[in-house]
Design a protein around this motif. Structure first.
Motif, mmCIF file in Angstrom:
data_model
loop_
_atom_site.group_PDB
_atom_site.id
_atom_site.type_symbol
_atom_site.label_atom_id
_atom_site.label_comp_id
_atom_site.label_asym_id
_atom_site.label_seq_id
_atom_site.Cartn_x
_atom_site.Cartn_y
_atom_site.Cartn_z
ATOM 1 N N UNK A 202 31.117 43.669 78.484
ATOM 2 C CA UNK A 202 30.381 44.572 79.371
ATOM 3 C C UNK A 202 29.177 43.850 79.976
ATOM 4 N N UNK A 203 28.866 44.198 81.208
ATOM 5 C CA UNK A 203 27.697 43.656 81.878
ATOM 6 C C UNK A 203 26.917 44.798 82.517
ATOM 7 N N UNK A 204 25.657 44.546 82.757
ATOM 8 C CA UNK A 204 24.809 45.641 83.249
ATOM 9 C C UNK A 204 23.660 45.097 84.074
ATOM 10 N N UNK A 205 23.025 46.011 84.795
ATOM 11 C CA UNK A 205 21.777 45.733 85.486
ATOM 12 C C UNK A 205 20.711 46.678 84.941
ATOM 13 N N UNK A 206 19.562 46.116 84.696
ATOM 14 C CA UNK A 206 18.373 46.877 84.330
ATOM 15 C C UNK A 206 17.285 46.523 85.336
#
Length: 124
Positions: free
Chosen positions: A33-37
């Motif tokens: 999983x990858x994400x932006x914060x």
């Protein structure tokens, strides 16, 4: 180890669009999983969007839903954040994050790898 490098930030006017990119390098086989914060001045870092390894499942913060789109190209080990209808309140440093787990999470503790961040500034 996994290294993440963000790009695409900049200064834009209200209503404009930007696309952020994050390239993963190193032991990318361990990235799921990858994400932006993002983190605005004087505020806590907050979740923006996340995507599973296949790209089939995504999740967004309410504040960006219907304006931002997260996607990924596993062949290029890159995750993108397409941002439309930008508002001054979107101004922040945007960070890319990656997890060994293949479920998305809105908690930054779920992500073991982080980029250095890219500044997005939206003028009114």
């Amino acid at each position: 180890q996994v290294q993440l490098g963000e790009s695409g930030g900049g200064l834009v006017q209200t209503g404009a669009s930007l696309t952020l990119s994050c390239v993963a390098s190193g032991r990318t086989f361990s990235v799921n999983a990858m994400a932006w914060f993002r983190q605005a001045p004087g505020k806590e870092r907050e979740f923006v969007a996340a995507i599973t390894r296949s790209g089939g499942v995504t999740n967004y913060a309410d504040s960006v839903k219907d304006r931002f789109t997260i996607s990924r190209d596993n062949a290029k080990t890159t995750v993108y954040l397409k941002m439309n209808s930008l508002k001054p309140e979107d101004t922040a440093v945007y960070y890319c994050a990656a997890s060994r787990n293949n479920y998305y999470s809105a908690y930054d503790s779920a992500y073991g790898f982080w980029g250095q961040g890219t500044q997005v500034t939206v003028s009114s």
